[in-house]
Motif scaffolding. Sequence first.
Motif, mmCIF file in Angstrom:
data_model
loop_
_atom_site.group_PDB
_atom_site.id
_atom_site.type_symbol
_atom_site.label_atom_id
_atom_site.label_comp_id
_atom_site.label_asym_id
_atom_site.label_seq_id
_atom_site.Cartn_x
_atom_site.Cartn_y
_atom_site.Cartn_z
ATOM 1 N N ASP A 198 -6.148 54.853 66.053
ATOM 2 C CA ASP A 198 -6.776 53.865 66.927
ATOM 3 C C ASP A 198 -6.810 54.320 68.381
ATOM 4 O O ASP A 198 -7.761 54.022 69.111
ATOM 5 C CB ASP A 198 -6.031 52.527 66.826
ATOM 6 C CG ASP A 198 -6.276 51.837 65.492
ATOM 7 O OD1 ASP A 198 -7.289 52.170 64.829
ATOM 8 O OD2 ASP A 198 -5.465 50.977 65.105
ATOM 9 N N ILE A 199 -5.771 55.051 68.807
ATOM 10 C CA ILE A 199 -5.747 55.515 70.199
ATOM 11 C C ILE A 199 -6.910 56.464 70.477
ATOM 12 O O ILE A 199 -7.489 56.465 71.569
ATOM 13 C CB ILE A 199 -4.384 56.185 70.537
ATOM 14 C CG1 ILE A 199 -4.314 56.462 72.040
ATOM 15 C CG2 ILE A 199 -4.178 57.469 69.720
ATOM 16 C CD1 ILE A 199 -2.955 56.964 72.492
ATOM 17 N N LYS A 201 -9.883 56.333 68.911
ATOM 18 C CA LYS A 201 -11.087 55.489 68.965
ATOM 19 C C LYS A 201 -11.214 54.830 70.331
ATOM 20 O O LYS A 201 -12.310 54.757 70.903
ATOM 21 C CB LYS A 201 -11.042 54.431 67.863
ATOM 22 C CG LYS A 201 -11.021 54.998 66.451
ATOM 23 C CD LYS A 201 -10.871 53.862 65.435
ATOM 24 C CE LYS A 201 -10.689 54.395 64.030
ATOM 25 N NZ LYS A 201 -10.467 53.301 63.044
ATOM 26 N N ASP A 202 -10.088 54.347 70.862
ATOM 27 C CA ASP A 202 -10.112 53.702 72.181
ATOM 28 C C ASP A 202 -10.527 54.673 73.270
ATOM 29 O O ASP A 202 -11.305 54.333 74.172
ATOM 30 C CB ASP A 202 -8.729 53.121 72.501
ATOM 31 C CG ASP A 202 -8.386 51.916 71.648
ATOM 32 O OD1 ASP A 202 -9.331 51.284 71.119
ATOM 33 O OD2 ASP A 202 -7.186 51.614 71.490
ATOM 34 N N LYS A 203 -10.034 55.895 73.180
ATOM 35 C CA LYS A 203 -10.376 56.908 74.189
ATOM 36 C C LYS A 203 -11.859 57.270 74.114
ATOM 37 O O LYS A 203 -12.509 57.480 75.146
ATOM 38 C CB LYS A 203 -9.514 58.162 73.991
ATOM 39 C CG LYS A 203 -8.063 57.991 74.423
ATOM 40 C CD LYS A 203 -7.279 59.273 74.224
ATOM 41 C CE LYS A 203 -5.827 59.127 74.655
ATOM 42 N NZ LYS A 203 -5.698 58.938 76.126
ATOM 43 N N ARG A 205 -14.330 55.280 73.140
ATOM 44 C CA ARG A 205 -15.069 54.153 73.735
ATOM 45 C C ARG A 205 -14.997 54.197 75.259
ATOM 46 O O ARG A 205 -15.998 53.947 75.947
ATOM 47 C CB ARG A 205 -14.517 52.834 73.204
ATOM 48 C CG ARG A 205 -14.662 52.658 71.685
ATOM 49 C CD ARG A 205 -14.203 51.276 71.249
ATOM 50 N NE ARG A 205 -14.064 51.191 69.797
ATOM 51 C CZ ARG A 205 -12.910 51.197 69.144
ATOM 52 N NH1 ARG A 205 -11.762 51.264 69.822
ATOM 53 N NH2 ARG A 205 -12.871 51.129 67.822
ATOM 54 N N GLN A 206 -13.823 54.514 75.796
ATOM 55 C CA GLN A 206 -13.658 54.577 77.249
ATOM 56 C C GLN A 206 -14.521 55.666 77.860
ATOM 57 O O GLN A 206 -15.180 55.466 78.896
ATOM 58 C CB GLN A 206 -12.184 54.812 77.593
ATOM 59 C CG GLN A 206 -11.272 53.631 77.295
ATOM 60 C CD GLN A 206 -9.800 53.993 77.411
ATOM 61 O OE1 GLN A 206 -9.451 55.058 77.919
ATOM 62 N NE2 GLN A 206 -8.936 53.115 76.924
ATOM 63 N N SER A 217 -21.381 47.782 68.649
ATOM 64 C CA SER A 217 -20.167 47.547 67.850
ATOM 65 C C SER A 217 -20.495 47.256 66.385
ATOM 66 O O SER A 217 -19.678 47.524 65.495
ATOM 67 C CB SER A 217 -19.364 46.387 68.444
ATOM 68 O OG SER A 217 -20.139 45.203 68.493
ATOM 69 N N GLU A 220 -20.503 50.531 64.330
ATOM 70 C CA GLU A 220 -19.307 51.371 64.301
ATOM 71 C C GLU A 220 -18.666 51.307 62.920
ATOM 72 O O GLU A 220 -18.555 50.238 62.315
ATOM 73 C CB GLU A 220 -18.314 50.899 65.364
ATOM 74 C CG GLU A 220 -17.048 51.749 65.424
ATOM 75 C CD GLU A 220 -16.102 51.306 66.521
ATOM 76 O OE1 GLU A 220 -14.888 51.214 66.258
ATOM 77 O OE2 GLU A 220 -16.586 51.030 67.653
ATOM 78 N N CYS A 222 -15.560 53.418 60.212
ATOM 79 C CA CYS A 222 -14.575 54.460 59.935
ATOM 80 C C CYS A 222 -14.370 54.469 58.419
ATOM 81 O O CYS A 222 -13.766 53.552 57.855
ATOM 82 C CB CYS A 222 -13.271 54.178 60.676
ATOM 83 S SG CYS A 222 -12.149 55.600 60.697
#
Length: 295
Positions: A198-199, A201-203, A205-206, A217, A220, A222
Amino acid sequence: MPNLYFKRSLDIRDRKHLAYRLGASPEYLEELASRAESLYAFKLEEKKSGGYREISMPKRELKGIQKKIEKLLKEVKLHDSANCGIRKKSNFTNAVVHCGQKWVFSLDFTKFFPNISHHMVYHMFRAYMNCSPAVARLLTRLSTVKEAVPQGGPMSVSIANLVCLRLDDRLHNLAGKFSLAYTRYCDDLCFSGSCIPDIFKDKVRQIVLRSGFFLNSKKESCTPRHDCQIVTGLCVNRRKPSVPRGKKRHLRNESFLFNKYESQCLPKQLRQKRQMQIDGKKNYINYVEKAGVSN
């Protein structure tokens, strides 16, 4: 065939140099740029996912210059992760990178071309392509409409690829830190590997948001190996990309109905158009299957 994708930048420093490269006078280019906004025809095209997109079609005079700009842009080397609008690359080369992976993580931009603003295009010509401010401004005016990249222009995909150079580089480097593969096919981003936390995926998106783009969204996903993993329309669960069985089944049914009913009742012109559409789909499936054998 000209030598494509061999430069790091255009390095056009004045309007005379640009005019020479485009085969037109500086005065003509300025005059054309001053009325470029009026040299488009607009139409709404229905999207498969629902809703409409606006297609901006340049008229002949502007389209001719845009084709010459496209030739200039094709001299510049793109990021290896890009696969759309590039010679010898396709949705197949985009998909093959992700074959046989445990997880496939896919994302999609929303309103991709409309979100590539004239500011982003100017910055690309100025900072990435090393053009002078005057040249960057002129190229931007010739390449954009309604303050964005036109969806339908002959150079739009090449401009998008160049605008995304830094984004591709950042996402490629991030993927490497997590031992993942990364590709981009126009507005489709795809990552694959043994684990997608998840970390990560967050990076992703950022990075996308900081680059000035927005993600859809709803698109998206996975997908694990035991489900059907689709990348740019192709199934990548095995060692080589393949056309999903559902698409093949739908084409067989479409072809059957055409041969039994439509071919007898449609006017000649429509019948020929439908036949060409069906033949095109068959040729595409054959291409994928043959490419799978040769890769």
